[in-house]
Motif scaffolding. Sequence first.
Motif, short mmCIF file in Angstrom:
data_model
loop_
_atom_site.label_atom_id
_atom_site.label_comp_id
_atom_site.label_asym_id
_atom_site.label_seq_id
_atom_site.Cartn_x
_atom_site.Cartn_y
_atom_site.Cartn_z
N ALA A 14 0.86 -1.17 0.00
CA ALA A 14 0.00 0.00 0.00
C ALA A 14 0.90 1.22 0.00
CB ALA A 14 -0.90 0.00 1.23
N ALA A 15 0.44 2.30 -0.60
CA ALA A 15 1.22 3.53 -0.66
C ALA A 15 0.41 4.67 -0.06
CB ALA A 15 1.61 3.84 -2.10
N ALA A 16 1.12 5.64 0.49
CA ALA A 16 0.45 6.80 1.09
C ALA A 16 1.32 8.03 0.91
CB ALA A 16 0.18 6.55 2.56
N LEU A 17 0.67 9.18 0.93
CA LEU A 17 1.34 10.48 0.91
C LEU A 17 0.92 11.24 2.15
CD1 LEU A 17 0.78 11.58 -2.79
CD2 LEU A 17 2.90 10.73 -1.77
N GLY A 18 1.85 12.01 2.69
CA GLY A 18 1.54 12.83 3.86
C GLY A 18 2.09 14.22 3.69
N ARG A 27 -3.11 4.93 -4.71
CA ARG A 27 -2.94 3.65 -5.38
C ARG A 27 -1.46 3.38 -5.64
NH1 ARG A 27 -6.29 4.31 -10.50
NH2 ARG A 27 -4.74 2.82 -11.16
N PRO A 28 -0.94 2.23 -5.22
CA PRO A 28 0.47 1.94 -5.48
C PRO A 28 0.81 1.89 -6.96
CG PRO A 28 -0.45 0.32 -3.97
CD PRO A 28 -1.59 1.17 -4.47
N ASP A 29 -0.18 1.60 -7.80
CA ASP A 29 0.08 1.54 -9.25
C ASP A 29 -0.29 2.85 -9.93
OD1 ASP A 29 -2.66 1.41 -8.93
OD2 ASP A 29 -2.94 -0.17 -10.40
N GLY A 30 -0.48 3.90 -9.15
CA GLY A 30 -0.89 5.19 -9.72
C GLY A 30 0.22 5.93 -10.43
N GLY A 31 1.43 5.48 -10.31
CA GLY A 31 2.55 6.11 -10.98
C GLY A 31 3.62 6.51 -10.00
N PRO A 32 4.86 6.51 -10.46
CA PRO A 32 5.96 6.80 -9.55
C PRO A 32 6.18 8.28 -9.29
CG PRO A 32 6.80 6.36 -11.71
CD PRO A 32 5.31 6.14 -11.77
N ARG A 91 5.65 3.47 1.37
CA ARG A 91 5.03 2.24 0.88
C ARG A 91 5.17 1.19 1.98
NH1 ARG A 91 3.92 0.27 -4.41
NH2 ARG A 91 4.69 2.22 -5.23
N THR A 92 4.12 0.43 2.23
CA THR A 92 4.17 -0.60 3.26
C THR A 92 3.81 -1.96 2.67
OG1 THR A 92 1.87 -0.17 3.88
CG2 THR A 92 3.56 0.97 5.15
N ASP A 93 4.34 -2.99 3.31
CA ASP A 93 4.02 -4.37 2.97
C ASP A 93 2.73 -4.69 3.71
OD1 ASP A 93 3.73 -7.14 3.00
OD2 ASP A 93 5.87 -7.51 3.23
#
Length: 174
Positions: free
Chosen positions: A9-13, A52-57, A73-75
């Motif tokens: 999972a990915a996140a922004l803060g 979304r983790p696949d939303g782009g780098p 990004r977390t496992d």
Amino acid sequence: LTRCTWSSAAALGLAPAPADVRPPSGGSVTQGPVTSDGRPVDVRRGSVVDVRPDGGPAVEPTGGAAAGLFGFRTDTQRGRTLAVDSCPAPRSQWWFTGAGAGLDHSSTLVLANVDPGPAVLDLHVLGPDGPVDTVATDGITLAPHSVKRVALSEIAPQTDELALQVSTSRGRVV
């Protein structure tokens, strides 16, 4: 045989500002592929939002949203953090390794000038045998508050493994 599966999972803060610091208001955050416009991400100061983790780098902030933005990004199976990264501070020199400009390994350098004045920079490209002949890599002017994408296949075609030095004679870039 055992099958390994991995999901993340990915996140922004957007970090809260210290009491004595007032970051500029406004701005925006987008996420998407490096070569196209991204989707808006609604992240407010002092909060973390899932993306979304696949939303782009590429994550591109503007205005006040650029101060304190970070991502991770977390496992999801083990609950461990895989990577945390903040937006780096602008400076006058950068080195990059592991880039490429070949058919099977092609990279794009994304440069941003977040300062109020123009930046003037040179790109020095090194291959396995030393300096690589390049096209239009000296005296590149980057306007204030702008982003420039440089496809390495356009400046050093047919070179699979590259190292890059970005150095400014005026201003700073990130």
